[in-house]
Design an enzyme around this catalytic site. Structure first.
Site, PDB file in Angstrom:
ATOM      1  N   PHE A  73      40.011  11.766  49.735  1.00  0.00           N
ATOM      2  CA  PHE A  73      38.701  11.583  49.089  1.00  0.00           C
ATOM      3  C   PHE A  73      38.798  11.457  47.570  1.00  0.00           C
ATOM      4  O   PHE A  73      37.796  11.180  46.913  1.00  0.00           O
ATOM      5  CB  PHE A  73      37.784  12.767  49.415  1.00  0.00           C
ATOM      6  N   HIS A  96      31.864   9.537  46.194  1.00  0.00           N
ATOM      7  CA  HIS A  96      31.255  10.853  46.376  1.00  0.00           C
ATOM      8  C   HIS A  96      31.975  11.927  45.559  1.00  0.00           C
ATOM      9  O   HIS A  96      31.462  13.034  45.415  1.00  0.00           O
ATOM     10  CB  HIS A  96      31.277  11.226  47.858  1.00  0.00           C
ATOM     11  N   ASN A 120      28.568  18.639  51.261  1.00  0.00           N
ATOM     12  CA  ASN A 120      27.228  19.033  51.688  1.00  0.00           C
ATOM     13  C   ASN A 120      27.047  20.539  51.764  1.00  0.00           C
ATOM     14  O   ASN A 120      25.923  21.017  51.948  1.00  0.00           O
ATOM     15  CB  ASN A 120      26.901  18.412  53.047  1.00  0.00           C
ATOM     16  N   ASN A 146      22.965  15.684  49.489  1.00  0.00           N
ATOM     17  CA  ASN A 146      23.026  16.915  50.264  1.00  0.00           C
ATOM     18  C   ASN A 146      23.776  18.047  49.572  1.00  0.00           C
ATOM     19  O   ASN A 146      23.487  19.223  49.811  1.00  0.00           O
ATOM     20  CB  ASN A 146      23.626  16.645  51.641  1.00  0.00           C
TER      21      ASN A 146
END
EC number: 3.1.1.29
Length: 194
Positions: free
Chosen positions: A19, A24, A72, A118
């Protein structure tokens, strides 16, 4: 709020090497840049986060990256850090990716709704307040036909990566200005296009 209370700047992202350069994880990238400026290293804490400590003009600043399995669920580690270090919510800054701003732009503001993010929603729900500062790091909208979920988990393009040092420097400048001179001055510095 005591004037000697530390600041907590929490960049939001997903843990794990896959990631690292995804949209994000813009929050992680911004706090990484600020840590680099001060030669600070992130160290794992037993509270679901890694933390680096810096000093900005004599003010203690904690840089954090929550490491729960998903962005989240960022609220619990952020709340734990506030308690552990005695940081008042007024000195919490959450750095997030934001679809509503073009890449290379951003905005600083106190409070407001999560805007579909979120991770920000989790922080507000766990703390029971939205009265913290948010640095909204623009990542732009997905192209037609691509879902938001796929877009935010996609890696930045080569062109975006080439511009990343300048973009994260602007974020780091704004965060330093916030600590030194307050929100209004930091907003003036950041709330413009790159």
């Amino acid at each position: 709020m005591t004037t000697d209370a530390p600041w907590l700047i929490a960049g939001l992202g997903n843990p794990g090497p896959w990631f690292r350069l995804t949209r994000h994880n813009a929050g992680f990238l911004a706090v990484d840049r600020l840590a680099e400026r001060y030669g600070a290293r992130f160290r794992r804490r037993g509270i679901g986060a890694v933390v680096a400590e810096i000093e900005v003009d004599g003010r203690q600043v904690l840089l954090a990256k929550p490491l729960w399995w998903s962005i989240n669920l960022s609220g619990r580690p952020v709340a734990a850090l506030l308690r552990r270090y005695g940081v008042p919510v007024e000195r919490l800054v959450v750095v997030q990716d934001d679809l509503d701003f073009a890449y290379g732009t951003g905005k600083l503001k106190r409070g407001g709704g999560p805007g579909g993010h979120n991770g920000v929603r989790s922080v507000g729900e766990v703390l029971g307040t939205r009265d913290f500062v948010r640095l909204r790091f623009g990542i732009g909208r997905p192209p037609k036909g691509q879902s938001v979920g796929d877009y935010v988990l996609k890696k930045f393009s080569d062109g975006e990566l080439a511009a990343m040092p300048q973009v994260t420097d602007r974020c780091a400048d704004a965060l330093e200005t916030l600590v030194r001179l307050g929100l209004n001055r930091a907003q003036d510095a950041l709330n413009v296009s790159a």
